[in-house]
Scaffold this motif. Structure first.
Motif, PDB file in Angstrom:
ATOM      1  N   GLU A 103     -11.156   1.117   4.636  1.00 27.60           N
ATOM      2  CA  GLU A 103     -12.454   0.587   4.233  1.00 27.60           C
ATOM      3  C   GLU A 103     -12.330  -0.545   3.223  1.00 27.60           C
ATOM      4  N   THR A 104     -11.320  -0.481   2.383  1.00 28.73           N
ATOM      5  CA  THR A 104     -11.280  -1.383   1.224  1.00 28.73           C
ATOM      6  C   THR A 104     -10.317  -2.557   1.358  1.00 28.73           C
TER       7      THR A 104
ATOM      8  N   THR B 250      -0.790   7.299   5.427  1.00 28.64           N
ATOM      9  CA  THR B 250      -2.088   6.613   5.531  1.00 28.64           C
ATOM     10  C   THR B 250      -2.042   5.209   4.959  1.00 28.64           C
TER      11      THR B 250
ATOM     12  N   TYR C 276      -7.839   7.593  -0.066  1.00 27.20           N
ATOM     13  CA  TYR C 276      -7.595   7.567   1.378  1.00 27.20           C
ATOM     14  C   TYR C 276      -8.532   6.574   2.067  1.00 27.20           C
ATOM     15  N   ARG C 277      -9.007   5.567   1.321  1.00 26.81           N
ATOM     16  CA  ARG C 277      -9.998   4.637   1.853  1.00 26.81           C
ATOM     17  C   ARG C 277      -9.397   3.251   2.103  1.00 26.81           C
ATOM     18  N   HIS C 278      -8.092   3.194   2.391  1.00 34.06           N
ATOM     19  CA  HIS C 278      -7.443   1.911   2.635  1.00 34.06           C
ATOM     20  C   HIS C 278      -8.127   1.137   3.761  1.00 34.06           C
TER      21      HIS C 278
ATOM     22  N   ALA D  71      -6.811   3.279  -4.097  1.00 30.75           N
ATOM     23  CA  ALA D  71      -7.572   3.336  -2.846  1.00 30.75           C
ATOM     24  C   ALA D  71      -7.872   4.751  -2.389  1.00 30.75           C
TER      25      ALA D  71
ATOM     26  N   THR E 198       0.825  -1.205   0.000  1.00 30.72           N
ATOM     27  CA  THR E 198       0.000   0.000   0.000  1.00 30.72           C
ATOM     28  C   THR E 198       0.862   1.259   0.000  1.00 30.72           C
TER      29      THR E 198
END
Length: 230
Positions: A47-48, A80, A43-45, A41, A17
């Protein structure tokens, strides 16, 4: 790329990531990649990532009980993504009782490039909105403040990742080639380390951040960058 398992074969799981494009890959314990998925991704690491890993393993017909080890990219990269990626890899390794191997994302990007005749690839990555970092094979990352161009020696070729508009077109093209080979390189390097017993201690495995949010202290073993809080 996908090659569905028969449900009985052992597998290694790799997670990275560190760049804007997340990479999750599987491979055999002897280091051959057999499946990969990538996505942006943002900034939704948080969540995903874990949900996608679960779905990907299901599509590959790989039970978590058949995993033999976890490989995770350690950067350099932004706060992040690296924080979520390494925490997820550590959680899986701890929960499943598996060894874990941290692999430099920079090393894997350079290793994923096609062999060039007499060329020496040098990686260029962003370090915030203006700074960049330069990474040579086997060397320490070098910070390039905004406006400073890298000094290359004869035969060196820039490989720029996540630097559209901030690097020459030919360098960004090489960067896309490196990114395409990242999953296979992580599996190959990480599996070799796991086979040789060179896995990492969960507590000692730390990321290489290129930037840190204000008020966040760097951890032992990380590179200190110009924008780290003092």
């Amino acid at each position: 790329m996908s090659s569905t398992h028969d449900g009985r074969r052992r597998a290694v799981l790799a997670i990275d990531t560190a760049t804007t494009r997340v990479v999750v890959a599987t491979g055999s314990p002897d280091g051959r990649i057999d499946g990969i998925t990538t996505w942006v991704a943002g900034y939704r690491h948080g969540e995903t990532l874990l949900a996608t890993i679960g779905r990907f393993l299901g599509e590959q017909n790989i039970r978590r009980s058949r995993l033999t080890g976890i490989v995770v990219g350690t950067g350099p990269g932004a706060f992040t993504g690296l924080r979520v990626g390494i925490a997820t890899a550590k959680g899986l390794a701890h929960g499943l009782g598996l060894p874990i191997a941290g692999v430099s994302t920079a090393e894997a990007l350079l290793a994923g490039l096609p062999e060039g005749d007499g060329e020496h690839p040098v990686l260029l990555l962003p370090a915030g909105p203006s700074d960049r970092i330069l990474v040579r094979r086997g060397g320490q990352p070098e910070l390039l403040p905004g406006g400073q161009d890298p000094v290359l020696t004869a035969g060196e070729r820039l490989v720029a990742v996540d630097l559209d508009g901030r690097a020459a077109a030919e360098a960004t093209e090489r960067g896309e080639l490196a990114r395409a080979g990242l999953g296979a390189a992580l599996i190959r390097i990480g599996a070799e380390r796991l086979r040789s017993g060179g896995g990492d201690d969960l507590a000692a495995l730390v990321p290489e951040y290129v930037t840190l949010p204000r008020g966040v202290a760097s951890q032992s073993g990380e590179v200190a960058w110009s924008r780290d809080p003092r």
